[in-house]
Design a protein around this motif. Structure first.
Motif, PDB file in Angstrom:
ATOM      1  N   SER A   1       2.557   1.897  -3.812  1.00 52.08           N
ATOM      2  CA  SER A   1       1.237   2.080  -4.534  1.00 52.08           C
ATOM      3  C   SER A   1       1.198   3.320  -4.320  1.00 52.08           C
ATOM      4  O   SER A   1       1.346   4.320  -5.257  1.00 52.08           O
TER       5      SER A   1
ATOM      6  N   GLY B   1      -3.763  -2.133   3.578  1.00 57.95           N
ATOM      7  CA  GLY B   1      -2.838  -1.561   2.210  1.00 57.95           C
ATOM      8  C   GLY B   1      -3.567   0.465   2.486  1.00 57.95           C
ATOM      9  O   GLY B   1      -2.675   1.257   1.560  1.00 57.95           O
TER      10      GLY B   1
ATOM     11  N   GLY C   1      -1.282   3.480   2.593  1.00 61.81           N
ATOM     12  CA  GLY C   1      -1.501   4.027   1.588  1.00 61.81           C
ATOM     13  C   GLY C   1      -1.205   5.402   2.422  1.00 61.81           C
ATOM     14  O   GLY C   1      -0.840   6.610   2.106  1.00 61.81           O
TER      15      GLY C   1
ATOM     16  N   SER D   1      -3.687   2.426  -2.925  1.00 58.72           N
ATOM     17  CA  SER D   1      -3.628   1.339  -2.188  1.00 58.72           C
ATOM     18  C   SER D   1      -4.357  -0.078  -1.923  1.00 58.72           C
ATOM     19  O   SER D   1      -4.090  -1.110  -1.796  1.00 58.72           O
TER      20      SER D   1
ATOM     21  N   GLY E   1       1.215  -1.347  -0.001  1.00 54.71           N
ATOM     22  CA  GLY E   1      -0.247  -0.068   0.134  1.00 54.71           C
ATOM     23  C   GLY E   1       1.270   1.486  -0.083  1.00 54.71           C
ATOM     24  O   GLY E   1       0.291   1.812  -0.706  1.00 54.71           O
TER      25      GLY E   1
END
Length: 398
Positions: free
Chosen positions: A76, A254, A258, A95, A73
Motif C-alpha cells: 500500500s 500494516g 508502511g 498502509s 502495508g
C-alpha cells in the motif's frame, strides 16, 4: 503536578522508554548496532511485535499469519509513493487503513474458531496472500521482482522527475536517509531522520498499547484469555472484542510494513511468508507475551542476532583471543564458531529454549526476578547494619 506525574508508574514507564529509544544511537554504538538501517529495524519490528502482543498477549489467540498484514502495508505504501507522492504521511495512513480492512475480513472468518484451528486458519490466509502476491496478482505486486519506484510513475502531487533520478521518501522535505554523523568518545554516532521518525512512531505505538492494556477493553481481552467459555455462559458476546483486537493488531502490522517501505521503497512477497509470521511470535514469547516492554525487547534481540552475530566469522573470533596461547585460542574458536556467523540461528535457538524452560514469562520475567532479588538483598543489608531497628537491644530506642 510534576511530582504527581513522576509518581505515576505508567508515566515513568513511558518517559524512561522514550528516553531509551531516543538515545539509541548513543546506546547502540558501543555494541556495533548504531547504524541507521539496523536502528530502523529495531523500531519497526518493535511496532510489529507490540501490535502482535495486543492479540496474542491479551487474548491468547496465536496468529501464524500476521506477516500478511506487514506485506499489505508495504504494498500500500509503495503504491502511494508511485501514484500520489513520496511524502510518507499518505503512504503510512493508507498502509494502516488497508491493513485494518484486510484484518477485518480475515479476522471475521478466522475467529469463528479458536485454539489451533484459529492458528491454522491465519496461516492458511497468510500463505494464500503470499502466493497471490508472488504469482497471481503480478500486475499489482510485480511478482517475484517486487514493487518499486520507477521514473515514469505519475506521482500526482510531486510531478514528474526532471532529473532522471528516483526520488527518496521524505517527510515534508526531510529525506529518510539523511544522516548526521557526530564524533563522540572515539565513536561515530549516526543520527538518522528515518530512525527518529520510526522512533517517535514506536513511542506513540507503545503509549497506545499501554492505554489499551490499562483500559476496560484490555481487561475484557484478559478475561477472554482466562476463560472465554465462562464469559460466553454469562451472556457476554466476546466476538466483537476479539475481532477488535485482531484488527488493531493488523493495523500495527500494516504500520510497520508502511514504515519498512518508507525507509526502503520496495515491497516484495517475501515479507508475507510464514517465516516472517513465526519471527514475530518468537519476538513476543522471548521478550514476554502479555508484558508491555517484552515484545520490543524480543524484537531488538532477534534483530541484533540477525544483523550482528551473523557477521561474526572465524577471523573476528580469533582476534578476541589473541592474548591466549595459540592452541587454546584454536580450541575456543572451534567451540564458538558454530554458534556465530551462519550458525547464529543455533545461538538464538538455545537462548529461546532457555527462556521458555526457565522463564515462561520471557526476559521481562527474568528482569523482574533480578529486580526483586536486588531489592530483598538491599533490605537485608539495611536491617543487618549496626544501628538498625533489628540490631537494637531489648528496651533500647532510637
Amino acid at each position: 503536578m510534576l511530582a504527581k506525574l513522576l509518581n505515576n508508574k505508567d508515566t515513568m514507564l513511558v518517559i524512561v522508554f522514550s528516553l531509551v529509544v531516543l538515545a539509541a544511537p548513543l546506546l547502540l554504538a558501543p555494541l556495533g548496532a548504531g547504524y541507521p538501517d539496523l536502528m530502523q529495524r529495531f523500531a519497526i519490528f518493535g511496532i510489529f511485535a507490540i501490535g502482535f502482543n495486543i492479540l496474542f498477549g491479551l487474548t491468547g489467540y496465536l496468529s501464524f499469519g500476521h506477516a500478511a498484514f506487514l506485506g499489505v502495508g508495504s504494498y500500500s505504501a509503495v503504491w502511494m509513493f508511485k501514484l500520489l507522492s513520496v511524502n510518507i504521511v499518505p503512504a503510512i495512513l493508507l498502509s494502516v487503513l488497508i491493513s485494518g480492512l484486510f484484518a477485518l475480513v480475515i479476522g471475521y472468518v478466522s475467529l469463528k474458531r479458536s485454539g489451533i484451528y484459529f492458528s491454522i486458519l491465519t496461516l492458511a490466509f497468510a500463505q494464500m496472500s503470499f502466493n497471490l502476491a508472488y504469482s497471481v496478482l503480478t500486475p499489482i505486486t510485480n511478482g517475484e521482482t517486487g514493487l518499486q519506484l520507477a521514473l515514469d510513475d505519475p506521482r500526482v502531487l510531486d510531478g514528474a522527475s526532471t532529473e532522471g533520478v528516483l526520488p527518496s521518501p521524505q517527510l515534508f522535505g526531510l529525506e529518510m536517509n539523511d544522516t548526521a554523523q557526530v564524533p563522540f568518545l572515539g565513536m561515530e554516532l549516526q543520527f538518522n531522520v528515518g530512525f527518529y521518525i520510526c522512533a517517535l512512531i514506536l513511542i506513540a505505538a507503545f503509549f497506545i498499547s499501554l492505554r489499551i492494556f490499562r483500559s476496560s477493553f484490555g481487561m475484557m481481552l484478559r478475561a477472554v484469555k482466562s476463560n472465554q467459555t465462562r464469559l460466553n455462559y454469562t451472556g457476554i458476546n466476546t466476538k466483537p472484542y476479539t475481532l477488535a483486537a485482531f484488527v488493531i493488531s493488523g493495523m500495527y502490522a500494516g504500520l510497520a510494513g508502511g514504515l519498512m517501505a518508507s525507509m526502503d521503497p520496495l515491497a516484495g512477497a517475501e515479507r508475507m511468508q510464514w517465516t516472517a509470521s513465526g519471527e514475530v511470535v518468537l519476538m513476543t514469547i522471548m521478550g514476554g507475551a502479555g508484558s508491555l516492554l517484552g515484545p520490543v525487547l524480543g524484537a531488538a534481540i532477534i534483530k541484533y542476532f540477525e544483523n550482528i552475530f551473523s557477521r561474526i566469522n572465524d577471523n573476528v573470533i580469533e582476534a578476541w583471543f589473541t592474548f591466549l596461547p595459540d592452541w587454546l585460542g584454536d580450541i575456543l574458536v572451534t567451540l564458538i564458531s558454530p554458534f556465530v556467523g551462519k550458525g547464529w540461528h543455533l545461538s538464538l535457538g538455545l537462548i529461546f529454549m532457555l527462556v521458555v524452560i526457565f522463564l515462561p514469562g520471557g526476559l521481562v520475567e527474568g528482569a523482574q526476578r533480578v529486580s526483586r532479588w536486588t531489592v530483598r538483598s538491599v533490605k537485608r543489608l539495611q536491617h543487618s547494619e549496626p544501628g538498625s531497628s533489628k540490631s537494637l537491644e531489648p528496651g533500647e530506642t532510637h
